[in-house]
Design a protein around this motif. Structure first.
Motif, PDB file in Angstrom:
ATOM      1  N   LEU A 250       0.830  -1.200   0.000  1.00 36.44           N
ATOM      2  CA  LEU A 250       0.000   0.000   0.000  1.00 36.44           C
ATOM      3  C   LEU A 250       0.870   1.259   0.000  1.00 36.44           C
ATOM      4  CD1 LEU A 250      -2.762   1.493   0.405  1.00 36.44           C
ATOM      5  CD2 LEU A 250      -2.304   1.304   2.873  1.00 36.44           C
ATOM      6  N   LYS A 251       1.861   1.291   0.861  1.00 34.22           N
ATOM      7  CA  LYS A 251       2.726   2.471   0.973  1.00 34.22           C
ATOM      8  C   LYS A 251       3.511   2.713  -0.316  1.00 34.22           C
ATOM      9  CE  LYS A 251       3.016   1.893   5.975  1.00 34.22           C
ATOM     10  NZ  LYS A 251       3.855   1.487   7.131  1.00 34.22           N
TER      11      LYS A 251
ATOM     12  N   LEU B 211      -6.469  -2.790   5.394  1.00 30.66           N
ATOM     13  CA  LEU B 211      -6.148  -1.465   4.879  1.00 30.66           C
ATOM     14  C   LEU B 211      -6.938  -0.389   5.614  1.00 30.66           C
ATOM     15  CD1 LEU B 211      -5.994  -2.064   1.005  1.00 30.66           C
ATOM     16  CD2 LEU B 211      -4.103  -1.970   2.628  1.00 30.66           C
ATOM     17  N   MET B 212      -8.223  -0.630   5.809  1.00 32.89           N
ATOM     18  CA  MET B 212      -9.050   0.375   6.472  1.00 32.89           C
ATOM     19  C   MET B 212      -8.716   0.490   7.960  1.00 32.89           C
ATOM     20  SD  MET B 212     -10.488   1.690   3.970  1.00 32.89           S
ATOM     21  CE  MET B 212     -11.525   2.866   4.852  1.00 32.89           C
ATOM     22  N   ALA B 213      -8.351  -0.626   8.590  1.00 34.91           N
ATOM     23  CA  ALA B 213      -7.918  -0.574   9.984  1.00 34.91           C
ATOM     24  C   ALA B 213      -6.639   0.262  10.107  1.00 34.91           C
ATOM     25  CB  ALA B 213      -7.689  -1.982  10.522  1.00 34.91           C
TER      26      ALA B 213
ATOM     27  N   ILE C  61      -6.107   6.505  -7.411  1.00 36.65           N
ATOM     28  CA  ILE C  61      -5.633   5.117  -7.433  1.00 36.65           C
ATOM     29  C   ILE C  61      -6.790   4.169  -7.168  1.00 36.65           C
ATOM     30  CG2 ILE C  61      -3.998   3.459  -6.470  1.00 36.65           C
ATOM     31  CD1 ILE C  61      -2.540   5.962  -5.240  1.00 36.65           C
ATOM     32  N   LEU C  62      -6.927   3.154  -8.004  1.00 38.75           N
ATOM     33  CA  LEU C  62      -7.912   2.087  -7.795  1.00 38.75           C
ATOM     34  C   LEU C  62      -7.193   0.839  -7.310  1.00 38.75           C
ATOM     35  CD1 LEU C  62     -10.774   0.806  -8.128  1.00 38.75           C
ATOM     36  CD2 LEU C  62     -10.118   0.269 -10.493  1.00 38.75           C
ATOM     37  N   ILE C  63      -7.678   0.268  -6.210  1.00 38.16           N
ATOM     38  CA  ILE C  63      -7.129  -0.984  -5.681  1.00 38.16           C
ATOM     39  C   ILE C  63      -8.277  -1.978  -5.538  1.00 38.16           C
ATOM     40  CG2 ILE C  63      -6.015  -2.107  -3.715  1.00 38.16           C
ATOM     41  CD1 ILE C  63      -4.613   0.537  -3.101  1.00 38.16           C
TER      42      ILE C  63
END
Length: 211
Positions: A135-136, A159-161, A147-149
């Motif tokens: 992610l980083k 990721l959301m945490a 950005i689309l993931i």
């Protein structure tokens, strides 16, 4: 001021989702509804130009990314680091059967995910350790861009945490991560702002069951 916008999406409904089978690193095709879910999100995001498109290398995620990206000319980059948690001996098995035959670890998966570990596969900690550096890297390569993931439930949760500064022990807190639900995170001056989390406002038919 540069603003980086992340659109983080779970793949569309799959055949194994309907059958209540654990997928993990194993794969199954999108259902007709799963393809429609991706199409609905494409229509909702049609005015967004993506500068980077990243997807788990699992085909259910790749297909979802292809539909959402439409005719955009940005290359879709497949990443093994964005794959779902490896569930080892559980993969391809129905959840109800796992719960009956392996109740303690099944309970741990949902209630104490920070302590969860199978004889094979990955722990939530191991998934976190492979996902967050990816992610980083993605963010650093697209500062000030869209950005689309496209990835999977556990990865979306991790990721959301991370953006919420929430611990792995609370990984399953709401919202539920429905197929093709959208999480939108805007980063300004290295600070994340969560605009959407598990959003399904693009759905064009009522949800009758969660997969």
């Amino acid at each position: 001021m540069q603003k980086t916008t992340l659109y983080i999406v779970r793949h569309g409904q799959t055949e194994w989702n309907v059958q209540k089978k654990m997928q993990g690193h194993r794969d199954s095709a999108l259902t007709e509804l799963g393809e429609s879910q991706a199409q609905w999100l494409y229509e909702s995001l049609n005015n967004v130009e993506f500068d980077g498109i990243y997807t788990s290398s699992s085909l259910r995620a790749v297909r979802t990314a292809e539909i959402i990206s439409g005719k955009q000319k940005v290359a879709i980059i497949r990443s093994d680091q964005l794959r779902e948690i490896n569930l080892g001996e559980w993969e391809g098995r129905i959840q109800e059967d796992i719960e009956k035959k392996d109740p303690e670890r099944f309970k741990s998966f949902w209630k104490t995910p920070h302590l969860f570990k199978l004889n094979s596969g990955e722990s939530f900690v191991e998934v976190q350790n492979r996902v967050l550096p990816e992610l980083k890297d993605i963010i650093s390569n697209h500062i000030g861009r869209n950005i689309l993931i496209v990835t999977h439930t556990v990865v979306v949760k991790i990721l959301m945490a991370y953006f919420e500064e929430r611990s792995l022990s609370d990984i399953w807190n709401p919202p539920y991560i429905h197929p093709t639900c959208l999480c939108k995170v805007v980063i300004e001056e290295d600070k994340p702002f969560i605009c959407l989390h598990g959003d399904i406002s693009h759905y064009k038919q009522q949800i009758t069951e969660s997969y």
